[in-house]
Design a protein around this motif. Structure first.
Motif, PDB file in Angstrom:
ATOM      1  N   MET A 191      32.685  18.735  29.502  1.00 33.77           N
ATOM      2  CA  MET A 191      34.087  19.102  29.472  1.00 33.77           C
ATOM      3  C   MET A 191      34.301  20.226  28.453  1.00 33.77           C
ATOM      4  O   MET A 191      33.864  20.144  27.316  1.00 33.77           O
ATOM      5  N   THR A 192      34.959  21.286  28.880  1.00 34.92           N
ATOM      6  CA  THR A 192      35.256  22.382  27.952  1.00 34.92           C
ATOM      7  C   THR A 192      36.704  22.296  27.515  1.00 34.92           C
ATOM      8  O   THR A 192      37.544  21.724  28.198  1.00 34.92           O
ATOM      9  N   ARG A 193      36.985  22.873  26.390  1.00 34.44           N
ATOM     10  CA  ARG A 193      38.348  22.899  25.865  1.00 34.44           C
ATOM     11  C   ARG A 193      38.809  24.343  25.772  1.00 34.44           C
ATOM     12  O   ARG A 193      39.183  24.815  24.704  1.00 34.44           O
ATOM     13  N   ASP A 194      38.761  25.046  26.870  1.00 34.75           N
ATOM     14  CA  ASP A 194      39.207  26.429  26.907  1.00 34.75           C
ATOM     15  C   ASP A 194      40.722  26.471  26.894  1.00 34.75           C
ATOM     16  O   ASP A 194      41.389  25.561  27.393  1.00 34.75           O
ATOM     17  N   MET A 195      41.265  27.540  26.323  1.00 34.02           N
ATOM     18  CA  MET A 195      42.715  27.676  26.242  1.00 34.02           C
ATOM     19  C   MET A 195      43.084  29.155  26.304  1.00 34.02           C
ATOM     20  O   MET A 195      42.405  29.993  25.717  1.00 34.02           O
ATOM     21  N   LYS A 196      44.164  29.445  27.009  1.00 30.92           N
ATOM     22  CA  LYS A 196      44.736  30.789  27.066  1.00 30.92           C
ATOM     23  C   LYS A 196      46.232  30.635  26.889  1.00 30.92           C
ATOM     24  O   LYS A 196      46.855  29.827  27.569  1.00 30.92           O
ATOM     25  N   ALA A 197      46.818  31.405  25.939  1.00 29.36           N
ATOM     26  CA  ALA A 197      48.243  31.232  25.674  1.00 29.36           C
ATOM     27  C   ALA A 197      48.818  32.422  24.926  1.00 29.36           C
ATOM     28  O   ALA A 197      48.124  33.091  24.153  1.00 29.36           O
ATOM     29  N   ASP A 198      50.112  32.659  25.169  1.00 31.63           N
ATOM     30  CA  ASP A 198      50.864  33.595  24.335  1.00 31.63           C
ATOM     31  C   ASP A 198      51.145  32.889  23.016  1.00 31.63           C
ATOM     32  O   ASP A 198      51.507  31.706  23.007  1.00 31.63           O
ATOM     33  N   ILE A 199      50.965  33.591  21.913  1.00 29.52           N
ATOM     34  CA  ILE A 199      51.196  33.014  20.591  1.00 29.52           C
ATOM     35  C   ILE A 199      51.905  34.034  19.710  1.00 29.52           C
ATOM     36  O   ILE A 199      52.009  35.205  20.059  1.00 29.52           O
ATOM     37  N   TYR A 200      52.377  33.585  18.573  1.00 30.39           N
ATOM     38  CA  TYR A 200      52.831  34.469  17.508  1.00 30.39           C
ATOM     39  C   TYR A 200      51.803  34.347  16.394  1.00 30.39           C
ATOM     40  O   TYR A 200      51.376  33.243  16.057  1.00 30.39           O
ATOM     41  N   THR A 239      48.487  39.676   5.601  1.00 28.21           N
ATOM     42  CA  THR A 239      48.857  41.077   5.384  1.00 28.21           C
ATOM     43  C   THR A 239      49.916  41.573   6.366  1.00 28.21           C
ATOM     44  O   THR A 239      50.529  42.600   6.127  1.00 28.21           O
ATOM     45  N   SER A 240      50.129  40.854   7.462  1.00 27.99           N
ATOM     46  CA  SER A 240      51.161  41.251   8.417  1.00 27.99           C
ATOM     47  C   SER A 240      52.528  40.899   7.845  1.00 27.99           C
ATOM     48  O   SER A 240      52.731  39.811   7.329  1.00 27.99           O
ATOM     49  N   VAL A 241      53.463  41.828   7.947  1.00 29.68           N
ATOM     50  CA  VAL A 241      54.819  41.584   7.449  1.00 29.68           C
ATOM     51  C   VAL A 241      55.593  40.732   8.442  1.00 29.68           C
ATOM     52  O   VAL A 241      56.296  39.804   8.063  1.00 29.68           O
ATOM     53  N   GLN A 242      55.464  41.036   9.725  1.00 31.82           N
ATOM     54  CA  GLN A 242      56.194  40.298  10.750  1.00 31.82           C
ATOM     55  C   GLN A 242      55.223  39.592  11.686  1.00 31.82           C
ATOM     56  O   GLN A 242      54.062  39.976  11.805  1.00 31.82           O
ATOM     57  N   TRP A 243      55.736  38.580  12.356  1.00 28.86           N
ATOM     58  CA  TRP A 243      54.959  37.896  13.381  1.00 28.86           C
ATOM     59  C   TRP A 243      54.795  38.829  14.565  1.00 28.86           C
ATOM     60  O   TRP A 243      55.733  39.526  14.956  1.00 28.86           O
ATOM     61  N   SER A 244      53.623  38.834  15.179  1.00 28.79           N
ATOM     62  CA  SER A 244      53.353  39.624  16.383  1.00 28.79           C
ATOM     63  C   SER A 244      53.139  38.684  17.553  1.00 28.79           C
ATOM     64  O   SER A 244      52.439  37.671  17.418  1.00 28.79           O
ATOM     65  N   LYS A 245      53.739  39.017  18.695  1.00 29.79           N
ATOM     66  CA  LYS A 245      53.476  38.239  19.904  1.00 29.79           C
ATOM     67  C   LYS A 245      52.155  38.746  20.466  1.00 29.79           C
ATOM     68  O   LYS A 245      52.000  39.938  20.750  1.00 29.79           O
ATOM     69  N   LEU A 246      51.195  37.846  20.592  1.00 26.14           N
ATOM     70  CA  LEU A 246      49.841  38.199  20.996  1.00 26.14           C
ATOM     71  C   LEU A 246      49.362  37.230  22.066  1.00 26.14           C
ATOM     72  O   LEU A 246      50.055  36.272  22.396  1.00 26.14           O
ATOM     73  N   LYS A 303      39.577  34.479  20.454  1.00 28.32           N
ATOM     74  CA  LYS A 303      39.828  35.908  20.636  1.00 28.32           C
ATOM     75  C   LYS A 303      41.332  36.179  20.689  1.00 28.32           C
ATOM     76  O   LYS A 303      42.077  35.414  21.302  1.00 28.32           O
ATOM     77  N   ILE A 304      41.739  37.276  20.063  1.00 26.75           N
ATOM     78  CA  ILE A 304      43.132  37.703  20.068  1.00 26.75           C
ATOM     79  C   ILE A 304      43.220  39.065  20.743  1.00 26.75           C
ATOM     80  O   ILE A 304      42.455  39.984  20.419  1.00 26.75           O
ATOM     81  N   TYR A 305      44.172  39.175  21.677  1.00 23.17           N
ATOM     82  CA  TYR A 305      44.445  40.429  22.377  1.00 23.17           C
ATOM     83  C   TYR A 305      45.919  40.780  22.215  1.00 23.17           C
ATOM     84  O   TYR A 305      46.744  39.905  21.942  1.00 23.17           O
ATOM     85  N   LEU A 306      46.247  42.033  22.427  1.00 19.63           N
ATOM     86  CA  LEU A 306      47.631  42.472  22.348  1.00 19.63           C
ATOM     87  C   LEU A 306      48.488  41.766  23.398  1.00 19.63           C
ATOM     88  O   LEU A 306      49.619  41.383  23.135  1.00 19.63           O
ATOM     89  N   ASN A 307      47.917  41.560  24.592  1.00 22.94           N
ATOM     90  CA  ASN A 307      48.647  40.896  25.674  1.00 22.94           C
ATOM     91  C   ASN A 307      47.657  40.356  26.708  1.00 22.94           C
ATOM     92  O   ASN A 307      46.456  40.620  26.622  1.00 22.94           O
ATOM     93  N   ASP A 358      45.531  43.039  28.690  1.00 22.93           N
ATOM     94  CA  ASP A 358      44.334  43.522  27.988  1.00 22.93           C
ATOM     95  C   ASP A 358      43.206  42.495  28.041  1.00 22.93           C
ATOM     96  O   ASP A 358      42.039  42.853  28.192  1.00 22.93           O
ATOM     97  N   ALA A 359      43.539  41.228  27.918  1.00 20.61           N
ATOM     98  CA  ALA A 359      42.518  40.183  27.957  1.00 20.61           C
ATOM     99  C   ALA A 359      41.807  40.158  29.306  1.00 20.61           C
ATOM    100  O   ALA A 359      40.593  39.972  29.370  1.00 20.61           O
ATOM    101  N   ILE A 360      42.560  40.375  30.369  1.00 20.70           N
ATOM    102  CA  ILE A 360      41.985  40.346  31.719  1.00 20.70           C
ATOM    103  C   ILE A 360      41.251  41.638  32.038  1.00 20.70           C
ATOM    104  O   ILE A 360      40.139  41.619  32.554  1.00 20.70           O
ATOM    105  N   ASN A 361      41.861  42.781  31.734  1.00 19.03           N
ATOM    106  CA  ASN A 361      41.327  44.074  32.153  1.00 19.03           C
ATOM    107  C   ASN A 361      40.426  44.756  31.130  1.00 19.03           C
ATOM    108  O   ASN A 361      39.664  45.647  31.483  1.00 19.03           O
ATOM    109  N   ARG A 362      40.512  44.354  29.866  1.00 22.02           N
ATOM    110  CA  ARG A 362      39.669  44.945  28.829  1.00 22.02           C
ATOM    111  C   ARG A 362      39.146  43.840  27.890  1.00 22.02           C
ATOM    112  O   ARG A 362      39.424  43.845  26.692  1.00 22.02           O
TER     113      ARG A 362
END
Length: 101
Positions: free
Chosen positions: A1-10, A20-27, A37-41, A44-48
């Motif tokens: 059993m794997t515990r893979d996860m994909k989600a929008d986060i801050y 070091t980040s001043v504001q929360w980023s939606k990632l 792994k963290i991607y901009l959106n 990007d995760a799917i295509n790059r």
């Protein structure tokens, strides 16, 4: 059993154990094959997939901190309680914070 996860986060990035980040980023976060792994959106995760903003192996040297409850206003423009935690790496004296979710 794997515990893979994909989600929008801050999240906030850390450097030398300090947030070091001043504001929360939606990632976009992916946890699979014992990698965090963290991607901009999601696009990007799917295509790059090779262009992750942050990659952390989930092994014995890395861990999640305990949950922390705090109030943030900047995410929703009104004060609300949020729960957050850090991805940390074992350091010589203490845990070295790498990313705040």
């Amino acid at each position: 059993m794997t515990r893979d996860m994909k989600a929008d986060i801050y999240g906030k990035f850390c450097n030398l154990g300090v947030v070091t980040s001043v504001q929360w980023s939606k990632l976009f976060m992916i946890i699979e094959n014992r990698m965090f792994k963290i991607y901009l959106n999601e696009y990007d995760a799917i295509n790059r997939p090779e262009e992750a903003m942050l990659e952390i192996p989930l092994d014995g040297d890395f861990r999640a901190s305990p949950w922390k409850r705090t109030e943030y206003e900047e995410v929703l423009n009104e004060k609300r309680e949020f729960y957050c935690f850090y991805i940390e790496m074992d350091g010589v004296i203490t845990q070295n914070k790498l990313f705040k979710i």
